[in-house]
Design an enzyme around this catalytic site. Structure first.
Site, PDB file in Angstrom:
ATOM      1  N   LYS A 129       0.868  -1.186   0.000  1.00 31.43           N
ATOM      2  CA  LYS A 129       0.000   0.000   0.000  1.00 31.43           C
ATOM      3  C   LYS A 129       0.900   1.229   0.000  1.00 31.43           C
ATOM      4  O   LYS A 129       1.425   1.637   1.036  1.00 31.43           O
ATOM      5  CB  LYS A 129      -0.881  -0.023   1.249  1.00 31.43           C
ATOM      6  CG  LYS A 129      -2.238   0.619   1.097  1.00 31.43           C
ATOM      7  CD  LYS A 129      -2.214   2.091   0.783  1.00 31.43           C
ATOM      8  CE  LYS A 129      -2.051   2.979   1.987  1.00 31.43           C
ATOM      9  NZ  LYS A 129      -1.921   4.410   1.638  1.00 31.43           N
ATOM     10  N   GLY A 146       6.388   5.028   8.835  1.00 34.95           N
ATOM     11  CA  GLY A 146       5.640   6.287   8.825  1.00 34.95           C
ATOM     12  C   GLY A 146       5.673   6.932  10.193  1.00 34.95           C
ATOM     13  O   GLY A 146       6.553   6.644  11.022  1.00 34.95           O
ATOM     14  N   THR A 192       4.923   8.075  14.037  1.00 30.47           N
ATOM     15  CA  THR A 192       4.720   7.308  15.263  1.00 30.47           C
ATOM     16  C   THR A 192       3.230   7.182  15.601  1.00 30.47           C
ATOM     17  O   THR A 192       2.757   6.103  15.966  1.00 30.47           O
ATOM     18  CB  THR A 192       5.507   7.956  16.423  1.00 30.47           C
ATOM     19  OG1 THR A 192       6.903   7.802  16.123  1.00 30.47           O
ATOM     20  CG2 THR A 192       5.212   7.312  17.764  1.00 30.47           C
ATOM     21  N   GLY A 252       1.776   4.574  13.531  1.00 27.47           N
ATOM     22  CA  GLY A 252       2.265   3.261  13.977  1.00 27.47           C
ATOM     23  C   GLY A 252       1.396   2.696  15.080  1.00 27.47           C
ATOM     24  O   GLY A 252       1.075   1.507  15.121  1.00 27.47           O
ATOM     25  N   GLU A 303       8.723   1.082  11.654  1.00 23.19           N
ATOM     26  CA  GLU A 303       9.845   2.019  11.549  1.00 23.19           C
ATOM     27  C   GLU A 303       9.234   3.407  11.557  1.00 23.19           C
ATOM     28  O   GLU A 303       8.573   3.808  10.610  1.00 23.19           O
ATOM     29  CB  GLU A 303      10.630   1.723  10.256  1.00 23.19           C
ATOM     30  CG  GLU A 303      12.027   2.280  10.280  1.00 23.19           C
ATOM     31  CD  GLU A 303      12.112   3.648   9.652  1.00 23.19           C
ATOM     32  OE1 GLU A 303      11.920   4.643  10.397  1.00 23.19           O
ATOM     33  OE2 GLU A 303      12.358   3.711   8.447  1.00 23.19           O
ATOM     34  N   CYS A 359      13.005  10.406   8.346  1.00 25.08           N
ATOM     35  CA  CYS A 359      12.816  10.022   9.746  1.00 25.08           C
ATOM     36  C   CYS A 359      14.107  10.157  10.546  1.00 25.08           C
ATOM     37  O   CYS A 359      14.073  10.360  11.744  1.00 25.08           O
ATOM     38  CB  CYS A 359      12.240   8.622   9.847  1.00 25.08           C
ATOM     39  SG  CYS A 359      13.130   7.442   8.846  1.00 25.08           S
ATOM     40  N   GLU A 416       8.596  15.752  16.095  1.00 24.85           N
ATOM     41  CA  GLU A 416       9.100  15.556  14.730  1.00 24.85           C
ATOM     42  C   GLU A 416       8.353  16.500  13.791  1.00 24.85           C
ATOM     43  O   GLU A 416       7.133  16.419  13.660  1.00 24.85           O
ATOM     44  CB  GLU A 416       8.889  14.104  14.289  1.00 24.85           C
ATOM     45  CG  GLU A 416       9.547  13.841  12.964  1.00 24.85           C
ATOM     46  CD  GLU A 416       9.378  12.396  12.489  1.00 24.85           C
ATOM     47  OE1 GLU A 416       8.267  11.855  12.596  1.00 24.85           O
ATOM     48  OE2 GLU A 416      10.369  11.835  12.000  1.00 24.85           O
TER      49      GLU A 416
HETATM   50  P1  ADP Z   1       1.637  11.121   6.888  1.00 20.97           P
HETATM   51  O1  ADP Z   1       0.658  11.375   7.999  1.00 20.97           O
HETATM   52  O2  ADP Z   1       2.793  12.012   6.952  1.00 20.97           O
HETATM   53  O3  ADP Z   1       1.007  11.019   5.537  1.00 20.97           O
HETATM   54  P2  ADP Z   1       1.639   8.412   7.752  1.00 20.97           P
HETATM   55  O4  ADP Z   1       2.633   7.798   8.659  1.00 20.97           O
HETATM   56  O5  ADP Z   1       0.304   8.685   8.318  1.00 20.97           O
HETATM   57  O6  ADP Z   1       2.280   9.696   7.163  1.00 20.97           O
HETATM   58  O7  ADP Z   1       1.448   7.525   6.446  1.00 20.97           O
HETATM   59  C1  ADP Z   1       2.316   6.516   6.016  1.00 20.97           C
HETATM   60  C2  ADP Z   1       1.493   5.438   5.351  1.00 20.97           C
HETATM   61  O8  ADP Z   1       0.559   4.921   6.283  1.00 20.97           O
HETATM   62  C3  ADP Z   1       0.676   5.881   4.143  1.00 20.97           C
HETATM   63  O9  ADP Z   1       0.694   4.834   3.186  1.00 20.97           O
HETATM   64  C4  ADP Z   1      -0.701   6.064   4.737  1.00 20.97           C
HETATM   65  O10 ADP Z   1      -1.756   5.925   3.795  1.00 20.97           O
HETATM   66  C5  ADP Z   1      -0.745   4.941   5.736  1.00 20.97           C
HETATM   67  N1  ADP Z   1      -1.684   5.137   6.853  1.00 20.97           N
HETATM   68  C6  ADP Z   1      -2.039   6.294   7.461  1.00 20.97           C
HETATM   69  N2  ADP Z   1      -2.908   6.064   8.471  1.00 20.97           N
HETATM   70  C7  ADP Z   1      -3.134   4.725   8.507  1.00 20.97           C
HETATM   71  C8  ADP Z   1      -3.928   3.860   9.322  1.00 20.97           C
HETATM   72  N3  ADP Z   1      -4.692   4.333  10.314  1.00 20.97           N
HETATM   73  N4  ADP Z   1      -3.891   2.527   9.064  1.00 20.97           N
HETATM   74  C9  ADP Z   1      -3.120   2.041   8.074  1.00 20.97           C
HETATM   75  N5  ADP Z   1      -2.361   2.797   7.277  1.00 20.97           N
HETATM   76  C10 ADP Z   1      -2.348   4.129   7.480  1.00 20.97           C
END
Ligand code: ADP
Length: 497
Positions: free
Chosen positions: A189, A243, A245, A248, A265, A299, A399
């Site tokens: 994804k 992505g 925290t 995560g 990570e 990161c 961050e």
């Molecule tokens: P940002 O907020 O800076 O876009 P994220 O860490 O939220 O960075 O996003 C990294 C990835 O995680 C992207 O592919 C995003 O679509 C996905 N993502 C964001 N929120 C969720 C969630 N609740 N569950 C699963 N994937 C998510």
């Protein structure tokens, strides 16, 4: 301007093809028919329209990956055959380095100077894990003479790979490389801001002979979208995430239903520590790349710069002078040093931190705004440095994920070690000194997964990377990633009567 014009782009052909998702070896629309646009952050124009995958698409992709794992040809291939596919994929990616560089710059904003390494880096990682495919081993263990006891190292099964927008091409390789080398099947994804290069890798994976259903790519959003449905799916055995925290934590919650394996990570707020005895020019160069590389959307960005008091003023005046000379512009301009950040949302978030810093009493030394003028339409933030920062301020603790540096003066090694560790994160850190004792003391003293001594942002496929504390868990790259994508099975064979 030596800017690559749109009609000259090598990636034009890929861009002009309608964008679909890869499920079970076929290119498909979202079941709902929904789409979203991916934008060029340099001018806010639409680059491509992308299917918005939802629950039905994740279900389809997981079924395809399950079928390919249990009954498909991937696991039945010899390890050498799997390796061969990965080597082939690496070659195909590297042959298209220019297209990948342009796509990464268009989708993410980063300068070509940086994105030209995207495809070679990804290819190097796929090759490294192609090498591992034939070296994944269990052990025989002399537990008891009446039994033959051994371990098998087996693939985990169906893995969900959720990746961010800051390094869209190499993140595909970080995750898919080890997952496939170990014999798993995957649903990838990509981030909604930067889906293009992942889809391009999907095309090349099929060309490399990776069988249908082994690599599925579902585009879409995170919360209440493809990301969340993947992380919570009961038939996904593992999810690997890179992505923020906070995200995560959400992924971990989503994983609870079937207690799937999770590796995370996450964010960082790296201390970059410069002692007075360091090679100052090298330290300035690296302090700048440490925070301005990829517009600070890294990161492991060196976002807290600790300067020994005796060199503080000289260091700052040289660094500010050089920062003010950085050329900001569209990433497709070969001369650009710093491009736009990835999205309007990110630009606003970063500029909001500038306000927070000023209200907390930090002193703005340079930057601190959007540049405007010709760059008005894009999502730019000037390279920004704050001095007189206190380690407790929000700009030193949170961050920002943008080109904003917090400079903190220090006097002693003990004081700086303590401050370096006074943070929720622990992804990386750096030390600049000619004194081998100080270097080793800090390498041991900083609580973080990677320490650079007299260098910054060094990576190699063989060197594990990951976090302490709230920067996550699990180690990617290196042989540690093989452990992340395999299970160990103990087998007892009774040799007695
Ligand atoms: P940002 O907020 O800076 O876009 P994220 O860490 O939220 O960075 O996003 C990294 C990835 O995680 C992207 O592919 C995003 O679509 C996905 N993502 C964001 N929120 C969720 C969630 N609740 N569950 C699963 N994937 C998510």
């Amino acid at each position: 301007m030596a800017i690559v014009q749109e009609q000259e782009l090598s990636c034009k052909q890929f861009l002009s093809r309608p964008k679909k998702m890869l499920i079970d070896g076929k290119w498909v629309e979202a079941e709902s028919g929904k789409t979203f646009d991916t934008l060029n952050p340099a001018n806010a124009e639409v680059l491509a329209t992308i299917p918005e995958g939802g629950k039905a698409d994740i279900d389809k992709a997981v079924n395809a990956a399950r079928k390919a794992f249990e009954h498909g040809p991937w696991r039945k291939k010899t390890a050498a055959e799997r390796a061969h596919c990965l080597y082939k994929l690496a070659d195909l990616i590297e042959e298209r380095s220019i297209e990948f560089a342009q796509l990464e710059t268009l989708d993410n904003g980063k300068p070509l100077k940086e994105s030209r390494f995207a495809a070679p880096t990804a290819a190097g990682i796929f090759r490294y894990y192609a090498g591992w495919a034939t070296k994944i081993e269990g052990e025989t263990i002399n537990a008891n003479n009446s039994f033959f006891t051994y371990t098998l190292r087996e693939p985990i099964g169906v893995v969900g790979l959720i990746i961010p927008w800051n390094f869209p091409t190499s993140m595909v390789a970080w995750k898919l490389g080890p997952a496939l080398a170990c014999g798993n099947t995957a649903i990838l994804k990509p981030a909604e801001q930067t889906p293009l290069t992942a889809l391009y890798v999907g095309e090349l994976a099929l060309e490399a002979g990776i069988p249908e259903g082994v690599v599925n790519i579902v585009t879409g959003f995170g919360p209440n979208g493809a990301g969340e449905f993947l992380a919570s799916h009961m038939d996904v055995d593992k999810v690997a995430f890179t992505g923020e925290t906070a995200t995560g934590r959400e992924i971990l919650k989503s994983s609870l239903g079937n207690l799937k394996r999770v590796s995370l990570e996450l964010g960082g707020k790296a201390p970059n520590i410069v002692f007075a005895d360091a090679d100052i020019n090298a330290a300035i160069n690296n302090a700048m790349t440490g925070i301005f590389y990829n517009q600070g959307q890294v990161c492991c960005a060196g976002s807290r710069l600790f300067l020994e008091k005796s060199i503080h003023d000289e260091f700052m005046s040289k660094m500010i002078e050089r920062t003010n000379k950085m050329r900001q512009g569209p990433g497709l301009d070969e001369k650009t040093d710093i491009g736009p950040v990835v999205s309007k949302e990110q630009q606003e978030r970063i500029l909001n931190y500038v306000n927070i810093a000023q209200s907390e009493g930090a002193k703005l030394a340079c930057g601190g705004s959007a540049p405007g003028g010709d760059l008005e339409k894009g999502y730019y933030v000037k390279p920004t440095i704050f001095e007189s920062v206190n380690n407790n301020m929000r700009i030193a603790q949170e961050e920002i994920f943008g080109p904003v540096l917090a400079v903190i003066p220090f006097s002693t090694i003990d004081e700086v070690t303590e401050q370096a560790n006074q943070i929720a994160y622990g992804l990386s850190g750096a030390v600049w000194t000619q004194d081998v004792k100080k270097a080793h003391k800090l390498a041991a003293g900083i609580k973080a997964g990677t320490i650079w001594v007299n260098c910054y942002n060094k990576f190699d496929p063989s060197m594990p990377f990951g976090g302490y504390k709230m920067s996550g868990y699990g180690r990617e790259l290196g042989k540690q990633a093989i452990e992340l994508y395999t299970n160990i099975k103990s087998v007892w064979v009774n040799l007695g009567d």
